[in-house]
Scaffold this active site. Sequence first.
Site, mmCIF file in Angstrom:
data_model
loop_
_atom_site.group_PDB
_atom_site.id
_atom_site.type_symbol
_atom_site.label_atom_id
_atom_site.label_comp_id
_atom_site.label_asym_id
_atom_site.label_seq_id
_atom_site.Cartn_x
_atom_site.Cartn_y
_atom_site.Cartn_z
ATOM 1 N N HIS B 57 7.830 11.413 -8.874
ATOM 2 C CA HIS B 57 7.979 9.963 -9.047
ATOM 3 C C HIS B 57 9.448 9.581 -9.215
ATOM 4 C CE1 HIS B 57 3.705 9.763 -9.335
ATOM 5 N NE2 HIS B 57 3.667 10.495 -10.430
ATOM 6 N N HIS B 219 -0.459 8.580 -7.596
ATOM 7 C CA HIS B 219 -0.726 9.952 -7.163
ATOM 8 C C HIS B 219 -1.550 9.955 -5.887
ATOM 9 C CE1 HIS B 219 -0.501 9.801 -11.579
ATOM 10 N NE2 HIS B 219 0.387 10.743 -11.367
#
Lengths: 333, 333
Positions: B57, B219
């Site tokens: 991320h 995700h």
Amino acid sequence: MKKIINDPGTVAAEALQGMALAYPDLLTVHFDPNYVTRADGPQKGKVAIVSGGGSGHEPLAGGYVGPGGLDAAVPGAVFTSPTPDQILDATKAADGGAGVVHLVLNYTGDILNFETAAELAEAEDIEVRPVVIDDDVAVKDSTYTAGRRGVGGAIPWYKITCAAAARGDDLDSVVAISKRVVANVRTMGMALTPCTVPHSGEPSFVLEDDEMEIGIGVHGEPGRERVKVTSADEIVATLLGNVVEDLPFESGDRTLLFVNGMGGTPSIELHLAYNSARKFLADRGIEVARTLVGNYFTSLEMQGMSISLLRLDDELTELWDAPIHTPAMRWGV
Amino acid sequence: MKKIINDPGTVAAEALQGMALAYPDLLTVHFDPNYVTRADGPQKGKVAIVSGGGSGHEPLAGGYVGPGGLDAAVPGAVFTSPTPDQILDATKAADGGAGVVHLVLNYTGDILNFETAAELAEAEDIEVRPVVIDDDVAVKDSTYTAGRRGVGGAIPWYKITCAAAARGDDLDSVVAISKRVVANVRTMGMALTPCTVPHSGEPSFVLEDDEMEIGIGVHGEPGRERVKVTSADEIVATLLGNVVEDLPFESGDRTLLFVNGMGGTPSIELHLAYNSARKFLADRGIEVARTLVGNYFTSLEMQGMSISLLRLDDELTELWDAPIHTPAMRWGV
């Protein structure tokens, strides 16, 4: 083609409208013809720096407009050179009476159109001096160029040239500094995936699932060779091996290392590649004194990267460190 | 799977090594267990701010460590919560004696592991206060959460919480400010393409050539619905429509608008979407006083974006504007 757009024909203009709304304190965006100037420009008595090129390479060049950065940027249509009238208007808007430097990346269309605009500006008594960058060591001539292409090295070149103008250097001095960067920077890139120009709707080239293109151009034009995807260490060794050999960079050199994402490569891979690059350079005794990692000169959503190495001296280092305040680069202020 | 990596098992660690080499003036990177602290930490007498989550991320969370930013960040394996021992060590290293705030994004693994670490730290006489963000309006519960997910709103939340600590607020005050951001920020995202976790080698989901996922998780976990790709204006209207309705935001509200790239979306599309968002908000009388556009909370190479809206008051605006000097955010210094 899957993109977050409204109409393939208006992508560049709508993105410019977005920039106008996002950065009103820094940028003034002009339409018909399209160009971007500093919100606080023109700067009287300062050498003005103007650059540009096709859209699709964001944040180039609008992202580098502002104090310590460019005075004006001229975006063409996607992957298309800006027109002479765009460049002329930007040049006139940027001119503060101390002359204008055109920073031109070596593509045939850009060279021609910047030349034409410079002639028209000279006819209006604005002194214009072009400096051309051709830092790509991958290929000698290409689809879009006579000679080497101007690629990632343009970013430190912008930063340092603009800093020289910002500190008050005259036209000759700014041009000399700018050419010194060109003489000391080399770049090579690669791609894992193509990109798709909105207007065409088709990928710029095709790579198999296990292939990469080494020495890719920023428009997806062919590079040096198409090979199987290897490890980050091997990719970096290929790119930097060619870069180091070309100048050549030597043991003891002090450098700026720039790992540039082509738009679709995540930060985690760029920093991993940066780590590989540091190992490669350390093994050769080449010092990395300054660093840039990120998406600073992209090819739409292409996955891949370029690696640039600039040999620094004290003055170039000082100009790199000087304050800049633009949408894409901001430090020291 | 095409990625610039050496070994799927060492991606996160090698990228961390790259960050250590790239930002030595800002970051100290610790290995085994892995965490990142301010190079000039711990800051005696300042409330310390610690956050973390799965790698992949980026630039979250290591990119936000530095003066005016986080005191420590704890990266797990790709898309995997950090372990309690990582979080504990980071908490101890960050502690300056004035207490520690854990900024936790609402994912079940993160909540549990930060809780465990907080208990262990308390046993060593470090006062730890958690604040949890759950700004995603797309789904109520998800694959990885009880309740809403913590997504893009985390970025202004980091910035403002850290600024409160930097100006010298005590633990209660920092926690109160941090909760005020959570109460006033909402986010929704979408994806055009999946991403591939290096260790699995397979895309996280499959989208047809004309499909997008609305309300996607970071995700790649399912969102609200899978639909045909529409225009940027329509995509933005869907995302912001849900965001505005949820808080709700009302005519006259003063906001920060954040268009976040998921990693593989080029800047030109993000700025185009920002332009669409400004039109949407202007039509509803919602003022945009502050802006952030870029890849600030990614999902590897996923193409897509999230849009966050934060209702500002004078204090939150002042804290947003306060100086920060980190790899991913740098202004005012």
